[in-house]
Motif scaffolding. Structure first.
Motif, PDB file in Angstrom:
ATOM      1  N   SER A 238       0.841  -1.182   0.000  1.00 12.80           N
ATOM      2  CA  SER A 238       0.000   0.000   0.000  1.00 12.80           C
ATOM      3  C   SER A 238       0.877   1.233   0.000  1.00 12.80           C
ATOM      4  O   SER A 238       2.056   1.188   0.268  1.00 12.80           O
ATOM      5  CB  SER A 238      -0.911   0.005   1.235  1.00 12.80           C
ATOM      6  OG  SER A 238      -0.128   0.042   2.412  1.00 12.80           O
ATOM      7  N   SER A 239       0.260   2.370  -0.303  1.00 15.87           N
ATOM      8  CA  SER A 239       0.968   3.637  -0.277  1.00 15.87           C
ATOM      9  C   SER A 239       0.440   4.433   0.889  1.00 15.87           C
ATOM     10  O   SER A 239      -0.754   4.484   1.126  1.00 15.87           O
ATOM     11  CB  SER A 239       0.751   4.406  -1.571  1.00 15.87           C
ATOM     12  OG  SER A 239       1.221   3.652  -2.666  1.00 15.87           O
TER      13      SER A 239
ATOM     14  N   ASN B 189      10.070   1.362  -2.842  1.00  8.29           N
ATOM     15  CA  ASN B 189       9.513   0.317  -3.686  1.00  8.29           C
ATOM     16  C   ASN B 189       9.969  -1.044  -3.201  1.00  8.29           C
ATOM     17  O   ASN B 189      11.128  -1.225  -2.818  1.00  8.29           O
ATOM     18  CB  ASN B 189       9.948   0.504  -5.142  1.00  8.29           C
ATOM     19  CG  ASN B 189       9.200   1.627  -5.834  1.00  8.29           C
ATOM     20  OD1 ASN B 189       8.088   1.455  -6.315  1.00  8.29           O
ATOM     21  ND2 ASN B 189       9.810   2.803  -5.863  1.00  8.29           N
ATOM     22  N   GLY B 190       9.069  -2.002  -3.261  1.00  5.96           N
ATOM     23  CA  GLY B 190       9.384  -3.366  -2.868  1.00  5.96           C
ATOM     24  C   GLY B 190       8.776  -3.720  -1.528  1.00  5.96           C
ATOM     25  O   GLY B 190       8.483  -2.867  -0.695  1.00  5.96           O
ATOM     26  N   GLU B 191       8.559  -4.990  -1.340  1.00  7.98           N
ATOM     27  CA  GLU B 191       8.014  -5.514  -0.093  1.00  7.98           C
ATOM     28  C   GLU B 191       8.755  -6.797   0.272  1.00  7.98           C
ATOM     29  O   GLU B 191       8.512  -7.826  -0.337  1.00  7.98           O
ATOM     30  CB  GLU B 191       6.513  -5.797  -0.235  1.00  7.98           C
ATOM     31  CG  GLU B 191       5.874  -6.285   1.037  1.00  7.98           C
ATOM     32  CD  GLU B 191       4.415  -6.689   0.840  1.00  7.98           C
ATOM     33  OE1 GLU B 191       3.861  -7.317   1.742  1.00  7.98           O
ATOM     34  OE2 GLU B 191       3.856  -6.409  -0.234  1.00  7.98           O
ATOM     35  N   PRO B 192       9.710  -6.738   1.206  1.00 10.93           N
ATOM     36  CA  PRO B 192      10.099  -5.583   2.017  1.00 10.93           C
ATOM     37  C   PRO B 192      10.827  -4.518   1.190  1.00 10.93           C
ATOM     38  O   PRO B 192      11.172  -4.761   0.037  1.00 10.93           O
ATOM     39  CB  PRO B 192      11.019  -6.211   3.061  1.00 10.93           C
ATOM     40  CG  PRO B 192      11.585  -7.418   2.400  1.00 10.93           C
ATOM     41  CD  PRO B 192      10.494  -7.952   1.529  1.00 10.93           C
TER      42      PRO B 192
ATOM     43  N   VAL C  23      17.205  -7.907   3.050  1.00 10.12           N
ATOM     44  CA  VAL C  23      18.605  -8.279   3.208  1.00 10.12           C
ATOM     45  C   VAL C  23      19.480  -7.467   2.256  1.00 10.12           C
ATOM     46  O   VAL C  23      20.689  -7.388   2.437  1.00 10.12           O
ATOM     47  CB  VAL C  23      18.854  -9.796   3.000  1.00 10.12           C
ATOM     48  CG1 VAL C  23      18.224 -10.598   4.127  1.00 10.12           C
ATOM     49  CG2 VAL C  23      18.344 -10.255   1.656  1.00 10.12           C
ATOM     50  N   ILE C  24      18.858  -6.867   1.258  1.00  8.51           N
ATOM     51  CA  ILE C  24      19.559  -5.989   0.313  1.00  8.51           C
ATOM     52  C   ILE C  24      18.718  -4.735   0.137  1.00  8.51           C
ATOM     53  O   ILE C  24      17.527  -4.817  -0.174  1.00  8.51           O
ATOM     54  CB  ILE C  24      19.759  -6.659  -1.058  1.00  8.51           C
ATOM     55  CG1 ILE C  24      20.447  -8.015  -0.916  1.00  8.51           C
ATOM     56  CG2 ILE C  24      20.563  -5.747  -1.993  1.00  8.51           C
ATOM     57  CD1 ILE C  24      20.276  -8.905  -2.129  1.00  8.51           C
ATOM     58  N   LEU C  25      19.322  -3.590   0.331  1.00  9.51           N
ATOM     59  CA  LEU C  25      18.611  -2.317   0.234  1.00  9.51           C
ATOM     60  C   LEU C  25      19.420  -1.364  -0.637  1.00  9.51           C
ATOM     61  O   LEU C  25      20.628  -1.192  -0.426  1.00  9.51           O
ATOM     62  CB  LEU C  25      18.424  -1.722   1.633  1.00  9.51           C
ATOM     63  CG  LEU C  25      17.707  -0.376   1.732  1.00  9.51           C
ATOM     64  CD1 LEU C  25      16.237  -0.521   1.355  1.00  9.51           C
ATOM     65  CD2 LEU C  25      17.837   0.186   3.149  1.00  9.51           C
TER      66      LEU C  25
ATOM     67  N   HIS D 155       4.758   1.165  -3.629  1.00 10.99           N
ATOM     68  CA  HIS D 155       5.739   2.028  -2.995  1.00 10.99           C
ATOM     69  C   HIS D 155       5.081   2.785  -1.857  1.00 10.99           C
ATOM     70  O   HIS D 155       3.865   2.906  -1.790  1.00 10.99           O
ATOM     71  CB  HIS D 155       6.349   3.008  -4.000  1.00 10.99           C
ATOM     72  CG  HIS D 155       5.376   4.009  -4.536  1.00 10.99           C
ATOM     73  ND1 HIS D 155       4.581   3.746  -5.619  1.00 10.99           N
ATOM     74  CD2 HIS D 155       5.047   5.256  -4.117  1.00 10.99           C
ATOM     75  CE1 HIS D 155       3.819   4.798  -5.874  1.00 10.99           C
ATOM     76  NE2 HIS D 155       4.073   5.728  -4.973  1.00 10.99           N
ATOM     77  N   ASN D 156       5.888   3.300  -0.970  1.00 13.13           N
ATOM     78  CA  ASN D 156       5.412   4.132   0.122  1.00 13.13           C
ATOM     79  C   ASN D 156       6.048   5.496   0.016  1.00 13.13           C
ATOM     80  O   ASN D 156       7.235   5.625  -0.269  1.00 13.13           O
ATOM     81  CB  ASN D 156       5.785   3.520   1.480  1.00 13.13           C
ATOM     82  CG  ASN D 156       5.066   2.216   1.714  1.00 13.13           C
ATOM     83  OD1 ASN D 156       3.881   2.120   1.448  1.00 13.13           O
ATOM     84  ND2 ASN D 156       5.784   1.211   2.187  1.00 13.13           N
TER      85      ASN D 156
END
Length: 436
Positions: free
Chosen positions: A35-36, A92-95, A278-280, A76-77
């Motif tokens: 959700s945004s 963007n992305g979850e997580p 684990v990757i951002l 995206h938030n």
């Protein structure tokens, strides 16, 4: 806010049963849903999360969300609360995987390993945590990134996680953000590997479950308030602690079972960790615990994040996800275990160093980044950069359970990065070289 079932009167007895099951699940959080959301900036002083939610354990909370249609671009938030002079943070992305944070100051903190005092010191010298003991966010629009390994070797693990959640809520209200990435010790614990757990951390798990019961199994409020409650609980526990006799054995068994209940895949604390990547990638900076390699990028970094998150949530046997995501969590070259970039290279030949640099350059080019920041391997001489400052190694072993060194953090502003060691000692600064 849904509430979890209240336990039977036999709950405490169940802790000493090896067949104990503890079906607690935290409700999904807004920051990890598709959700945004936007948050407006308050005009008052920042508040701790427990103040934002409630001052007691019996008041529910709500978060405004908007469902994103299936036909829209990737979820995206927007992190609101920023001034008119700076654009909002877009996630963007979850997580969270890809973050746009234009014009933001970024601060990265390495491994914390259960040391709450050192954590607070690091956040204070980073300029994001108040020094008055109130745990207030003072970073404004700063973006804080913690690089994993909060668990093991120390006794205040859940308290640190609680503090970071509180700061994340406060930061969003000011136009900033707090991100975490999971390290090898997070994945080890979800996998049931408790070899490096401090005895006090087992006790913290038992105490936290009792606190969760007092909060009527409202996860959000129990988790938010724990950083305030935990230190009092720890002091009381130490005053009454007995190191000998059969009770200590029973106490330890309860702690192991409590930890297993919290951190097993699908457990409430494992599901909390599943909110983090684990990757951002923030703008052209890549953050991960161990190190990213070309085959990780080829596999897909958003895919890796989703698989680890699904596994931690106990969904590893569905949607074709592996039960334990090997490429991220297992093996010497997995994302959370890789030490290629953070090892001491003084004993390597020139051609070997050139090979490592070539791999790093290939990885950054593949992921569309210019620099990478890693933790995982303590740097006895302090945080540093290598390979023309394309890689920053910021695990300084600050926890008393590791090297007990002074805290250091990495500050990033545009194309410059500097290591901040303390207000008293000043800082050292290194120019970050642009890659064409």
């Amino acid at each position: 806010m849904s509430r979890l079932p209240h336990p039977s009167p036999e709950r405490m007895a169940s802790f000493v049963s090896l067949n104990c099951s503890f079906p607690l699940q935290p409700p999904p959080s807004a920051s990890s849903s598709s959700s945004s959301s936007s948050l407006s900036s308050p005009q008052s002083q920042p508040r701790k999360l427990i103040d934002i939610l409630s001052s007691t354990c019996h008041q529910t909370t709500t978060t405004a969300t908007r469902t994103t249609p299936a036909s829209t671009p990737p979820p995206h938030n927007n992190y609101g609360g920023c001034s008119n002079l700076i654009k909002p943070i877009v996630v963007n992305g979850e997580p969270p995987t890809f973050v746009s944070a234009p014009g933001r100051r970024i601060v990265a903190v390495g491994d914390l390993h259960g040391d709450l005092d050192k954590t607070r010191s690091a956040l204070e010298i980073a300029g994001v945590l108040s020094s008055d003991g109130q745990d207030l966010w003072i970073g404004g629009e700063t973006v804080l990134v913690q690089l994993g390994d909060i668990l093991d070797r120390g006794e205040d693990e859940i308290a640190i996680l609680s503090l970071l959640r509180s700061l994340d809520i406060q930061a969003k209200a000011d136009g900033g953000a707090v991100f975490q990435v999971n390290g090898n010790h997070e994945t080890m614990n979800v996998d049931g590997d408790f070899r490096y757990v401090d005895s006090g951390a087992f006790d913290e798990c038992t105490d936290f479950l009792e606190h969760l019961e007092e909060c009527e199994y409202n996860w959000e409020e129990a988790f938010a308030s724990w950083v305030d409650v935990s230190e009092r609980q720890r002091d009381e526990r130490k005053r009454s602690q007995s190191y000998w006799g059969p009770w200590n054995l029973v106490k330890r068994q309860k702690g192991v079972i409590a930890r297993s209940a919290l951190l097993r895949p699908g457990g409430p604390l494992a599901s909390e960790l599943a909110r983090h990547a684990v990757i951002l990638k923030i703008d052209d900076w890549v953050f991960c615990h161990g190190g990213l390699l070309p085959h990780h990028v080829s596999y897909g970094i958003e895919r890796i994040n989703k698989e680890v998150s699904h596994w931690m949530r106990g969904l590893g046997n569905t949607d074709s996800y592996l039960e334990t995501p090997f490429i991220a969590t297992r093996g010497y070259d997995s994302v959370v275990w890789n030490r290629l970039y953070s090892r001491d290279i003084s004993d390597l030949y020139d051609y070997q160093i050139s090979q490592i640099e070539s791999i790093l350059e290939e990885t950054l080019q593949a992921v569309g980044g210019r620099r990478m920041v890693v933790g995982h391997t303590p740097q006895p001489m302090g945080a540093n950069c290598k390979f023309n400052c394309s890689i920053w190694r910021i695990d300084v072993g600050m926890s008393s359970g590791v090297l007990d060194s002074r805290p250091e953090v990495l500050e990033i502003r545009g194309n410059k990065a500097r290591v901040i060691r303390s207000k008293r000692d000043g800082f050292s600064e290194l120019q970050v070289v642009d890659h064409v």
